[in-house]
Design a protein around this motif. Structure first.
Motif, PDB file in Angstrom:
ATOM      1  N   ARG B 249       0.833  -1.205   0.000  1.00  0.00           N
ATOM      2  CA  ARG B 249       0.000   0.000   0.000  1.00  0.00           C
ATOM      3  C   ARG B 249       0.871   1.260   0.000  1.00  0.00           C
ATOM      4  N   PRO B 251       2.747   4.182  -1.272  1.00  0.00           N
ATOM      5  CA  PRO B 251       2.646   4.870  -2.568  1.00  0.00           C
ATOM      6  C   PRO B 251       3.936   4.808  -3.388  1.00  0.00           C
ATOM      7  N   ALA B 252       5.082   4.883  -2.725  1.00  0.00           N
ATOM      8  CA  ALA B 252       6.344   4.823  -3.479  1.00  0.00           C
ATOM      9  C   ALA B 252       6.523   3.424  -4.077  1.00  0.00           C
ATOM     10  N   LEU B 254       4.152   1.397  -4.898  1.00  0.00           N
ATOM     11  CA  LEU B 254       3.185   1.261  -5.990  1.00  0.00           C
ATOM     12  C   LEU B 254       3.658   1.990  -7.247  1.00  0.00           C
ATOM     13  N   LEU B 255       4.331   3.114  -7.029  1.00  0.00           N
ATOM     14  CA  LEU B 255       4.838   3.859  -8.186  1.00  0.00           C
ATOM     15  C   LEU B 255       5.945   3.060  -8.885  1.00  0.00           C
ATOM     16  N   HIS B 258       4.305   0.412 -10.832  1.00  0.00           N
ATOM     17  CA  HIS B 258       3.699   0.986 -12.044  1.00  0.00           C
ATOM     18  C   HIS B 258       4.758   1.172 -13.132  1.00  0.00           C
ATOM     19  N   ARG B 293      -3.526  -6.388 -14.869  1.00  0.00           N
ATOM     20  CA  ARG B 293      -4.493  -5.435 -15.429  1.00  0.00           C
ATOM     21  C   ARG B 293      -4.195  -5.142 -16.900  1.00  0.00           C
ATOM     22  N   ILE B 416      15.996   5.111  -1.796  1.00  0.00           N
ATOM     23  CA  ILE B 416      16.656   5.353  -0.513  1.00  0.00           C
ATOM     24  C   ILE B 416      16.158   4.285   0.458  1.00  0.00           C
ATOM     25  N   GLU B 443      11.599   4.755  -7.526  1.00  0.00           N
ATOM     26  CA  GLU B 443      10.505   5.723  -7.596  1.00  0.00           C
ATOM     27  C   GLU B 443      10.993   7.060  -8.148  1.00  0.00           C
ATOM     28  N   ARG B 444      12.303   7.253  -8.216  1.00  0.00           N
ATOM     29  CA  ARG B 444      12.832   8.522  -8.742  1.00  0.00           C
ATOM     30  C   ARG B 444      13.288   8.436 -10.187  1.00  0.00           C
ATOM     31  N   ARG B 462       6.741   7.334 -23.989  1.00  0.00           N
ATOM     32  CA  ARG B 462       5.656   7.189 -23.025  1.00  0.00           C
ATOM     33  C   ARG B 462       5.777   8.178 -21.858  1.00  0.00           C
ATOM     34  N   ARG B 463       6.740   9.065 -21.957  1.00  0.00           N
ATOM     35  CA  ARG B 463       6.971  10.083 -20.934  1.00  0.00           C
ATOM     36  C   ARG B 463       7.233   9.480 -19.557  1.00  0.00           C
ATOM     37  N   LEU B 479      20.107  14.003  -1.993  1.00  0.00           N
ATOM     38  CA  LEU B 479      19.263  13.925  -0.798  1.00  0.00           C
ATOM     39  C   LEU B 479      19.980  13.274   0.373  1.00  0.00           C
TER      40      LEU B 479
END
Lengths: 307, 512
Positions: B249, B251-252, B254-255, B258, B293, B416, B443-444, B462-463, B479
């Motif tokens: 769950r 978000p990072a 999941l990204l 994706h 999906r 990280i 994620e970055r 696809r950007r 960072l």
């Protein structure tokens, strides 16, 4: 006339007092973020949140997305400190909570002008995103929408709005319909975008999708979000369908031919293509380009004709 | 010492054995026959049942200096290895080598026996405290880390002869027909144990669930098993399989998932016949979810899913996304249930799964694999064995096998972890060579190996956030800052063997 507006399908709240989440702002593909100094931040952390938000803004000057800061209401003792701390970090705009009437927007406009002068920025650098979140705010929002040239969109705050009506917010949202329509009318009449409220349950994807589909039909152009997991669903709802894109491209080709012939109207398979149809098609294409679905360079000359 | 093709200093002789330095992923091939083992005759009426582990150890002919093996299908719930080592200790054995398919944190219980000299060598990678203590120099226990395919190769080529294999058998009959699908210690596939059953000099089936002859289905058959021992319990069922494996769950995470799914789609591999492997972690499952999906949307019907199998893959099989699952290890209860009843959910050996030295393994047929990493470097080399403190705490699993076999090997990792950047100039330990890694997804941003110019172009179209891996590293370092390099002693405490038997890296004792 607003010739080109930024896409603001998704404006993601990020709590200003959470460095781990601030650090991830560049990562998520929301169209914009709203660093929150208001409701998400407990009173004991207001000052820390301001400092963190400002440090973040300074550390990330190359931004891939629009960054608003939601300050505390101008009627609180925190708002002026919020502005003083975060504006030197050059956010793109301020989300103004409790924008109950035009006067409160005008006050913010004046404050922002003072900061722009002090910071050597062009006047109008900071935009304003007024949040309509009470009964009186809804009643006044037609005037509020026209209170400042800085306003880029009207935002709806349904949680505070239902609280002001002393009612419960439901999953299906019938109780919000009147307010939503008023906000859409006020925004569109002023040439602005309309940003719908958050959908608070980040785990209820189906509910979010239904809510987003509803507000898209009503005329909202985007939504505020509480969780990055909501971005994809909202983008998906606002993603143009392939047949819409195909049609929009046909419209563009048709109007291009029309302009070459020196007219602004042409028939496409028996249906009239004129200015509103072209504008809608241009919007679809712009959105499709933003989604990476097509490569297309829009020409204002084609859309609006030569002067 | 020699320098291998990745620039790592590796010994040519270690603990009395010769090793080749790693050259490249695909050419090493010694000339030899497959291993054999002594012929045995069993006449009607002879019983294989022995009353205790001790009796089995005695009967097996195990002697000081010999090698034993167990499988790790019971994972951190395994009691058997601990019981055996305790018995060896009580019986006065010394200098025994462990060549199990893996060692888990639960086996820290054998540490006193290591200190005593009962067990002195480890021909398998380790998870947890044993590796940590060895890296700190607090435990004298030379370790050779191998991939699943590499371990199968080691048995098939007889590089490490196993004298006695003790096979935990969740369901077994008196002749040694056995399977993993039923009983209190059910673990599903017994894929890692198949090769032991074929090549160990003596094979002892150990069960807590003796059933009337014949046990069915037969995973490992009576023709390979010498003795059968019944004990009270093989393991703690709660730690054998997790009840559920869930999509993340975060978000990072999941990204990342994706992006990984977009990369697979952009590669052009997502079409009818698509084959796929991913792990059981939350992000890996999220990739599977995103791929599912896309398959639904595009009406793609895949051929097979493989590796460690989760309920998530079982659903995909049952819903028709794949025609077959090749299961070398079950990760959860859904997978265990499915393998017992569904004929298209196939139990496969580690040899068939990933051994580079047979006539073709399943990994060679993989389109895409999702892999993890503790670190990656700017040359796409991946570390999964050691953590940022230098401690050897993870085994390799199928990492380097699937990376070599699959058409598209995608590493997914947060940029990280614990305030440390994931992309380094050089990884602490090379588990999997960068030559076999195609894409690194954080994620970055997404970094693609130079050999995939077409994929880069497609990702840009696809950007997606395509970045040069050094640019990605610089952004993360901005960072986190750049971590101070670790300091090591000269002493080598473990070899990292590549799947073909060459030495890709070593683990040295950390300077504390």
């Amino acid at each position: 006339m607003v010739i080109q507006q930024r896409l603001r399908r998704t404006l993601l709240y990020v709590p200003g007092n959470m460095p781990g989440m601030l650090q991830n702002i560049p990562v998520f593909n929301a169209d914009g973020v709203m660093i929150d100094l208001e409701d998400a931040v407990p009173l004991s952390e207001k000052d820390a949140a301001r400092t963190l938000a400002r440090n973040f803004l300074v550390a990330f000057p190359d931004r891939s997305k629009e960054i608003f800061v939601r300050i505390n209401g101008l009627d609180t003792k925190y708002a002026l400190d919020d502005l003083r701390q975060v504006l030197p970090g050059r956010p793109d705009g301020i989300r103004l909570p409790k924008a109950d009437d035009p006067e409160v927007v005008e006050r913010l406009d004046t404050l922002l002008t003072e900061y722009e002068e002090r910071l050597g920025l062009e006047i109008g650098y900071f935009s304003i995103l007024p949040s309509i979140e009470s009964a009186v705010g809804v009643l006044n929002c037609v005037k509020t929408a026209q209170a400042s040239r800085r306003i880029v969109a009207l935002a709806f705050g349904a949680e505070d709005y239902t609280a002001s009506l002393e009612i419960q917010r439901t999953r299906s949202g019938e109780e919000l319909l009147g307010a939503r329509m008023q906000i859409v009318w006020a925004a569109k009449a002023a040439g602005l975008q309309a940003i719908d409220s958050v959908f608070a349950d980040a785990n209820d994807t189906d509910g979010l999708r239904a809510d987003t589909e509803l507000v898209k039909r009503l005329g909202f152009t985007g939504k505020s979000l509480v969780n990055p997991r909501q971005i994809e669903v909202v983008h998906d709802v606002f993603r143009p369908k392939q047949e819409e894109i195909d049609h929009a491209l046909e419209v563009m080709e048709a109007i291009k031919k029309a302009r070459e012939m020196g007219t602004g109207v042409i028939s496409l398979r028996g249906k009239m293509v004129d200015a509103p149809v072209v504008k809608r098609a241009a919007r679809t294409i712009r959105t499709a380009v933003a989604f990476g679905l097509i490569d297309y360079e829009l020409s204002n000359e084609v859309i609006y004709g030569q002067e | 010492m020699a320098r291998n093709s990745l620039g790592r200093e590796v010994p040519e002789t270690w603990q009395g054995k010769r090793y080749d330095p790693y050259q490249d992923p695909f050419t090493r091939m010694p000339t030899m026959d497959r291993a054999t083992r002594p012929l045995v005759r069993r006449n009607p009426g002879e019983s294989k049942i022995l009353p205790s582990l001790r009796a089995a150890i005695e009967k097996s002919g195990l002697q000081d200096g010999m090698t034993i093996a167990t499988h790790h299908h019971l994972r951190n719930g395994d009691l058997l290895l601990n019981l055996i080592v305790k018995e060896l200790d009580a019986m006065g054995f010394r200098n025994i080598c462990i060549a199990s398919s893996s060692v888990h944190p639960v086996h820290a219980e054998i540490i006193p026996s290591i200190r005593k000299g009962v067990v002195t060598r480890c021909e398998t990678g380790v998870n947890g405290l044993i590796g940590e203590l060895a890296t700190k120099g607090e435990l004298d226990f030379p370790i050779v880390v191998r991939s699943h395919g590499g371990r199968a190769r080691m048995l098939v080529t007889d590089e490490v002869p196993v004298d006695v294999a003790f096979i935990a058998a969740p369901c077994c009959d008196e002749t040694g027909n056995l399977n993993g699908v039923s009983g209190p210690s059910a673990c599903g596939s017994l894929g890692y144990a198949f090769t032991d059953a074929r090549y160990a000099r003596k094979v002892v089936a150990v069960t807590d669930n003796l059933v009337p002859y014949p046990a069915s289905p037969v995973s490992i058959s009576q023709s390979d098993v010498d003795y059968v021992v019944v004990i009270d319990s093989l393991g703690d069922p709660k730690k054998i399989v997790s009840t559920t494996t869930r999509v993340t769950r975060d978000p990072a995470g999941l990204l990342i998932a994706h992006y990984a799914a977009e990369v697979i789609e952009a590669s052009g591999l997502l079409k009818d016949g698509f084959s796929f492997q991913t792990g059981a972690g939350g992000t890996s499952l999220a990739v599977a979810d995103a791929i599912k999906r896309k398959m639904l949307e595009q009406k793609v019907r895949g051929s097979f899913g493989c590796g460690g199998i989760t309920g998530y893959f079982v659903d995909m099989l049952e819903e028709g996304y794949f025609r077959t699952l090749f299961d070398v290890q079950c990760f959860d209860l859904r997978a265990v249930e499915s393998i017992g009843k569904n004929l298209t959910h196939r139990e496969i050996s580690a040899d068939l799964y990933a051994n580079p030295f047979n006539r073709g393994s399943v990994v060679n047929m993989l389109d895409a694999v999702i892999l993890g990493a503790t670190e990656v470097d700017v040359n796409f080399n991946v570390n999964v064995n050691t953590e940022s403190n230098g401690y050897l705490v993870h085994n390799t699993g199928g990492h380097s096998d699937t990376a070599a076999g699959a058409k598209l090997a995608v590493v997914v990792a947060p940029s990280i972890r614990g305030r440390l950047p994931i992309v380094r100039d050089e990884v602490t330990t090379i588990t999997t060579p960068g030559e076999t890694i195609d894409v690194v997804v954080t994620e970055r941003g997404i970094a693609v190996s130079d050999k995939h110019e077409g994929l880069r172009k497609e990702l840009l179209r696809r950007r997606l956030p395509l970045k040069d891996i050094r640019q990605l590293q610089a952004e993360i370092n901005a960072l986190t800052g750049k971590p101070r390099p670790l300091e090591f002693e000269d002493k080598v405490i473990a070899l990292i063997e590549y799947r073909d038997g060459s030495i890709i890296d070593v683990v040295r004792q950390v300077k504390e």
